[in-house]
Every structure is written in C-alpha cells, then in structure tokens.
Design an enzyme around this catalytic site. Structure first.
Site, PDB file in Angstrom:
ATOM      1  N   ARG A  63      87.105  66.490  -0.076  1.00 53.03           N
ATOM      2  CA  ARG A  63      86.201  67.242  -0.960  1.00 53.03           C
ATOM      3  C   ARG A  63      86.655  68.691  -1.094  1.00 53.03           C
ATOM      4  O   ARG A  63      86.553  69.294  -2.165  1.00 53.03           O
ATOM      5  CB  ARG A  63      84.778  67.177  -0.397  1.00 53.03           C
ATOM      6  CG  ARG A  63      83.725  67.781  -1.323  1.00 53.03           C
ATOM      7  CD  ARG A  63      82.334  67.398  -0.881  1.00 53.03           C
ATOM      8  NE  ARG A  63      81.335  68.014  -1.752  1.00 53.03           N
ATOM      9  CZ  ARG A  63      80.364  68.809  -1.325  1.00 53.03           C
ATOM     10  NH1 ARG A  63      80.256  69.102  -0.038  1.00 53.03           N
ATOM     11  NH2 ARG A  63      79.492  69.320  -2.162  1.00 53.03           N
ATOM     12  N   HIS A  67      87.329  70.688  -4.619  1.00 54.02           N
ATOM     13  CA  HIS A  67      86.625  71.931  -4.932  1.00 54.02           C
ATOM     14  C   HIS A  67      87.603  73.081  -5.122  1.00 54.02           C
ATOM     15  O   HIS A  67      87.358  73.974  -5.936  1.00 54.02           O
ATOM     16  CB  HIS A  67      85.622  72.267  -3.829  1.00 54.02           C
ATOM     17  CG  HIS A  67      84.323  71.542  -3.951  1.00 54.02           C
ATOM     18  ND1 HIS A  67      83.101  72.174  -3.897  1.00 54.02           N
ATOM     19  CD2 HIS A  67      84.046  70.228  -4.145  1.00 54.02           C
ATOM     20  CE1 HIS A  67      82.126  71.288  -4.051  1.00 54.02           C
ATOM     21  NE2 HIS A  67      82.677  70.090  -4.189  1.00 54.02           N
ATOM     22  N   ASN A  94      79.193  75.553  -2.841  1.00 55.76           N
ATOM     23  CA  ASN A  94      80.220  75.365  -1.818  1.00 55.76           C
ATOM     24  C   ASN A  94      79.689  75.515  -0.401  1.00 55.76           C
ATOM     25  O   ASN A  94      80.409  75.227   0.563  1.00 55.76           O
ATOM     26  CB  ASN A  94      81.378  76.345  -2.023  1.00 55.76           C
ATOM     27  CG  ASN A  94      82.382  75.863  -3.062  1.00 55.76           C
ATOM     28  OD1 ASN A  94      82.498  74.669  -3.306  1.00 55.76           O
ATOM     29  ND2 ASN A  94      83.091  76.784  -3.677  1.00 55.76           N
ATOM     30  N   HIS A 196      84.170  59.066  -3.271  1.00 58.78           N
ATOM     31  CA  HIS A 196      82.823  59.027  -2.692  1.00 58.78           C
ATOM     32  C   HIS A 196      82.630  57.823  -1.785  1.00 58.78           C
ATOM     33  O   HIS A 196      81.621  57.739  -1.083  1.00 58.78           O
ATOM     34  CB  HIS A 196      81.774  59.009  -3.803  1.00 58.78           C
ATOM     35  CG  HIS A 196      81.528  60.354  -4.409  1.00 58.78           C
ATOM     36  ND1 HIS A 196      80.684  60.555  -5.481  1.00 58.78           N
ATOM     37  CD2 HIS A 196      82.012  61.578  -4.093  1.00 58.78           C
ATOM     38  CE1 HIS A 196      80.661  61.836  -5.796  1.00 58.78           C
ATOM     39  NE2 HIS A 196      81.467  62.480  -4.968  1.00 58.78           N
TER      40      HIS A 196
END
Length: 328
Positions: A63, A67, A94, A196
């Site tokens: 992740r 990001h 974040n 995911h």
C-alpha cells in the site's frame, strides 16, 4: 462468459498490455549491476526478516508503494518526515498507512548500506519498489523483475496528496479518471485492486455501508446480507474507528484471486471494490480474474510495472537519500 470468449478476451487483454509496456523511462532491471550487484538479495533478505516478524509487513508495504507513486510519482516522497507535520505522510488519508511499511524500507535501506560498496548507491524509491515485489511473492503471489533506476524526490507536501489517491467511496468513473492520469487503464485498475486480497481497512472506511446507507439503519443493497452481518460483528457501531479488519475474509493471508470471487458474491468490503463488479465496464474483467488466477497474476505484474514508472525523477529532480526520512 464462454471458454472461447474468455480466450479471445484474454488474448486481446495481453496484446494491449504488451503494447503499453514498450515505453519506459530511464529504468532497467540491471541498473545496479556495477554499483551494488547483490542489491536484490540484500533487500529480499531484509524484507523476509521483517515479514517473519509480522504479516502486516506485506499489505502495508504494498500500500505504501501505491500511495507513493500516485502522488508525486515513485520517488519515496511519502517516506519523508517533518517536525511540523507538513509532508505527504501527514495528510489524513495517509495517516492510516501502517508503520510497518515505512519500517520495512528503512530496515532494507540499512541492510543495503551496510554492504561494502553499496552505501548511498541505492535509492529509497527503488528499495520500496523491490520490497513491494517481495511481499507479493512472500504471500504466494507472482515474483517478477523490477525495473530500477529511480531517484528519490526532494519534495513532499501534505497538500500534494489532495485528490490524488482513491477514496473507498469513489465511483468507478472517478477511479478510471484517477488511474488514467497515471497512465493506467481499466485492466490495470482492476488488477491493482486485487492487492486488496491481502489488505485491511479501518471500520470507519465502510461503516456507512453497514449501518446508515442513505438512511438510518439501512445496509448497502450491493452487500451480501450475511457478509454485512458478519462485518457488523467485527465492527460494531461503538467500536474504535481505527479498528481494522481484513478486506478478503476468506484467504486474507494469501495473494490470490479470492478477492474477485468475493466481489461476485457481494462481499466487497469497500464501495470502490464492489463497484468493480456492479459496473458493467469492469464486470467481465472481474469474472475473468475470478476464474483464471494466471490471467490475474500476469495482469497484476504488468500493471504494477507500469505503476512503477510513474513520475520518475531525473538527475536534476532527485537524489539518492542517505536517510529515507529526510533529504540529504
């Protein structure tokens, strides 16, 4: 979808993806061949050690890479810290990034710099890209060659995150636009969402779907009713909103295609997940990935490779940080 239709769809998909991968920036797989030839094994060893300590290493590192790339490009700007809380990592969206992702990169960087000849030769951005690949492999997903040669960015601002990262409640049209901005197509969007399968989410990110969907005490009709009751038990109304649960409730520790099978059954935890199946534009891709794990893995590798090319910094724009959390 018939076997013949699936074959034609898959063949077309791979052809389009192959065309899309013919252009790169200054990246190459053997970038550190002459400066730090064992960098891949050094990073992998550090990531494995961290992973053995805590499984959260896997979803948090993957992740973190996403990001980072979606905001200012893949330049490790998300790792930069400040005393006054003004960097990317300080943006509210974040704040949910688990510390284990940051720690994985920092530990891998220390391991690389401890090797004679490698000190300050490998960027934090490249280490993050390699670590993301390694956690996918460690959880049973595909291993793949990582293109290297990224430089670390010198700029990281809280404001730059705004409108650049997907939100759990985004509709598919918004997601398509956001991914397209980063050179990623519809197949890439669905494939990268498959990460995911080892992810987790805070209760606050989906509470409206199970308690107050458009009216009090109503459940989102796209949710499987039994599944909704299950997650209500895990996330009761009075639970700490920072509480997290697995996005894939079936095989949460394995990087596989179960995520897509869940979507077919109305068991997508986030609205943005379930929209991939409820929307006709992506339903066939979800169905393909649910029935063909090889198709998913190949598309994921292509998509994350393309993601890793976003916003690559040139010599004037970047550096190789000595400390991943601050500029030189």
């Amino acid at each position: 979808m018939s076997y013949y239709q699936s074959f034609i769809f898959l063949a077309t998909l791979f052809l389009l993806q192959l065309i899309a991968t013919t252009c790169h920036a200054q990246l190459r797989v053997d970038y550190y061949r002459n400066t730090c030839p064992n960098v891949e094994s050094i990073v992998r060893s550090a990531v494995e050690k961290k992973f053995q300590h805590t499984f959260v290493t896997a979803p948090s590192t993957l992740r973190l890479f996403f990001h980072d790339c979606f905001v200012r490009g893949c330049d490790a700007s998300v790792i930069l810290a400040s005393r006054n809380g003004t960097t990317e990592k300080d943006n509210p969206i974040n704040l949910s990034l688990a510390g284990d992702g940051f720690d994985t990169v920092i530990k891998a960087k220390a391991a690389v710099d401890s090797v004679s000849g490698c000190q300050n030769k490998v960027s934090c951005a490249d280490i993050l890209a390699m670590a993301a690949r390694d956690v996918v492999a460690l959880t049973g997903g595909p291993s793949y060659a990582v293109e290297l040669g990224r430089l670390d960015g010198r700029i990281s601002t809280k404001a730059s995150v705004r409108n650049r990262l997907p939100h759990p409640e985004f509709k598919l049209t918004k997601l398509i636009q956001m991914f397209a901005t980063n050179g990623l197509n519809l197949v890439d969007l669905v494939a990268l969402s498959g990460a995911h399968t080892i992810g987790f989410s805070h209760c606050s990110q989906f509470s409206k779907r199970i308690y107050n969907f458009r009216s009090k005490n109503r459940i989102d009709p796209t949710l499987n009713v039994d599944y909704a009751k299950q997650i209500q038990k895990e996330c009761p109304k009075d639970v700490d909103p920072r509480m997290v649960i697995d996005i894939d409730s079936v095989t949460n520790a394995a990087f596989d295609n179960q995520y897509y099978k869940n979507l077919q059954q109305g068991k997508g935890l986030l609205s943005s997940d379930q929209s991939l199946f409820t929307d006709r534009r992506t339903r066939n891709i979800v169905n393909l990935f649910a029935s063909n794990s090889t198709a998913f893995e190949k598309s994921f590798v292509i998509a994350i490779t393309k993601l890793g090319r976003v916003g690559i910094k040139t010599a004037k724009q970047g550096e190789i940080r000595h400390d991943c959390s601050k500029v030189n």
